[in-house]
Design an enzyme around this catalytic site. Structure first.
Site, PDB file in Angstrom:
ATOM      1  N   CYS A   1      42.129  38.893  40.598  1.00  0.00           N
ATOM      2  CA  CYS A   1      41.581  39.767  39.558  1.00  0.00           C
ATOM      3  C   CYS A   1      42.559  39.947  38.406  1.00  0.00           C
ATOM      4  O   CYS A   1      42.616  41.011  37.793  1.00  0.00           O
ATOM      5  CB  CYS A   1      41.230  41.118  40.151  1.00  0.00           C
ATOM      6  SG  CYS A   1      39.820  40.996  41.238  1.00  0.00           S
ATOM      7  N   ASP A   2      43.369  38.941  38.146  1.00  0.00           N
ATOM      8  CA  ASP A   2      44.281  39.003  37.008  1.00  0.00           C
ATOM      9  C   ASP A   2      43.756  38.034  35.961  1.00  0.00           C
ATOM     10  O   ASP A   2      43.507  36.863  36.264  1.00  0.00           O
ATOM     11  CB  ASP A   2      45.694  38.596  37.454  1.00  0.00           C
ATOM     12  CG  ASP A   2      46.708  38.869  36.376  1.00  0.00           C
ATOM     13  OD1 ASP A   2      46.481  38.429  35.221  1.00  0.00           O
ATOM     14  OD2 ASP A   2      47.727  39.516  36.667  1.00  0.00           O
TER      15      ASP A   2
END
Ligand SMILES: *Cc1c(COP(=O)(O)O)cnc(C)c1O
Length: 376
Positions: free
Chosen positions: A324-325
């Protein structure tokens, strides 16, 4: 893809993602460098792949080792490397780590500043030291920037100072930048090294060693010259600038020894589009920048990627990792295409992933396990 790796992936069916390194390829690469550059001593740059299996095998073949930390000193010693085959090549070392290495018998150290020289004089007295000079790294796909090395005027003064401090001013080192594709870079670098030899000679100091660093390539998306062309370029530069009076030569290959020996198998997690009228598919893999593909930063290293559906019609994709970066995008601008028939769950194989993958993989970022590796 070697037959050995293909068989391993077919028979063992390891959980995805993982990298499989064929040690035979590492051995062949080592012998290749020894064959084409017989005058150079090979110091394997451990950071490229610090697996004990690789260190042990190279130690058995007679290789020496370039290390950057106390941990890498221990790794080498624990895997059969004698201390006199270790070079502490990092120019940024803690006093306590230098003292540790010295106590273990390491007597070869890099520096590029007065501050580092003083540390070495204090806790590694009498050691051989070499000064790293600054390179521009033009032509390198993974440049090392201005972080390492100093200008040669400063290098001259520092090598004189090394002797005043009771150290042995042994030689000069440089690194032309990793995955260097311009063979002319060694000529520029060796020319600078030879100038330093002359300048030090005038100061009554006889340097004896040139450390030519790494920079030799692995095979990614673009073709690269063969290892013998690199060897030719290096030897041509050495004889041009030093004549018949050649100093001892060190090379520190990392990528070129282990890169092509590894295949990374990953899996397609999701294929999507961002709008109804956009052509480009986003393909999310179960590996990304944090799982070991850090060298895709700025799309610098462009891996070759194979799927089971190669040969079907292909279309443009953006390739991204699973975390989720938002930085975890592998390729957006580099023009990658994948088969239109590609499906969720398909395996993809990322080639030449033996270097700078396991060592760059995060410990547990976002709950994803570190990259699993097999050495066969
Ligand atoms: C990383 C490194 C190397 C290895 O470079 P490659 O381009 O991977 O061969 C060699 N020497 C030093 C000092 C390094 O830091």
């Amino acid at each position: 893809m070697t037959a050995k790796i293909a068989r391993f992936l077919d028979e063992v069916r390891p959980a995805s993602p993982c990298v499989v390194v064929d040690l035979d390829v590492v051995r062949d690469n080592y012998h290749g460098l020894r064959h084409w550059l017989p005058l150079a001593t090979v110091y394997y740059a451990v950071k490229a792949n610090p697996a004990p299996e690789i260190v042990r095998m190279l130690a058995g073949l007679g290789s020496s080792f370039d290390v950057a930390s106390r941990g890498e000193v221990d790794l080498c010693l624990e895997n059969g490397v004698p201390a006199d085959r270790i070079s502490f090549g990092n120019t940024i070392k803690k006093v306590s780590d230098i003292a540790y290495a010295y106590a273990k018998g390491v007597r070869l150290y890099a520096f590029d500043s007065d501050g580092e020289l003083e540390k070495l004089a204090e806790v590694a007295p009498g050691s051989k030291v070499f000064c790293r000079i600054l390179m521009t790294c033009d032509g390198a796909e993974w440049p090392l920037s201005r972080k390492f090395g100093c200008e040669i005027e400063m290098a001259r003064d520092l090598l004189v100072r090394a002797r005043e401090l009771g150290l042995d001013p042994y030689g000069v080192s440089f690194h032309v930048g990793s995955q260097q594709t311009d063979l002319g870079q060694w000529d520029i670098a060796v020319g600078k090294a030879a100038m330093l030899f002359t300048a030090l000679n005038e100061a009554g100091i006889n340097l004896r060693m040139v450390n030519l660093g790494g920079g030799f390539p692995a095979r990614y998306r673009s073709d690269v010259p063969a290892v013998e062309r690199y060897a030719d370029a290096v030897m041509h530069a050495m004889t041009k600038h030093f004549g018949n009076d050649l100093p001892a030569m060190i090379i520190e290959p990392g990528r070129s020894l282990v890169g092509d020996a590894g295949i990374l198998e990953a899996e397609v997690v999701l294929i999507s589009k961002k709008s109804y009228d956009e052509e480009v598919r986003w393909v999310y893999l179960d590996i990304g920048k944090f799982g070991g593909l850090a060298e895709t930063m700025d799309e610098a290293i462009k891996y070759r990627i194979q799927t089971e559906r190669d040969g079907d019609r292909s279309a443009p994709v953006v390739l991204a990792g699973p975390t989720c970066d938002s930085a975890d995008i592998l390729y957006e601008k580099a023009g990658y295409e994948m088969p239109v028939t590609l499906k969720v769950g398909d395996k993809v194989r990322i080639l030449s992933t033996g270097a700078y993958t396991t060592s760059y993989s995060a410990v547990n970022f976002n709950g994803f396990a570190p990259l699993k590796a097999y050495f066969i």
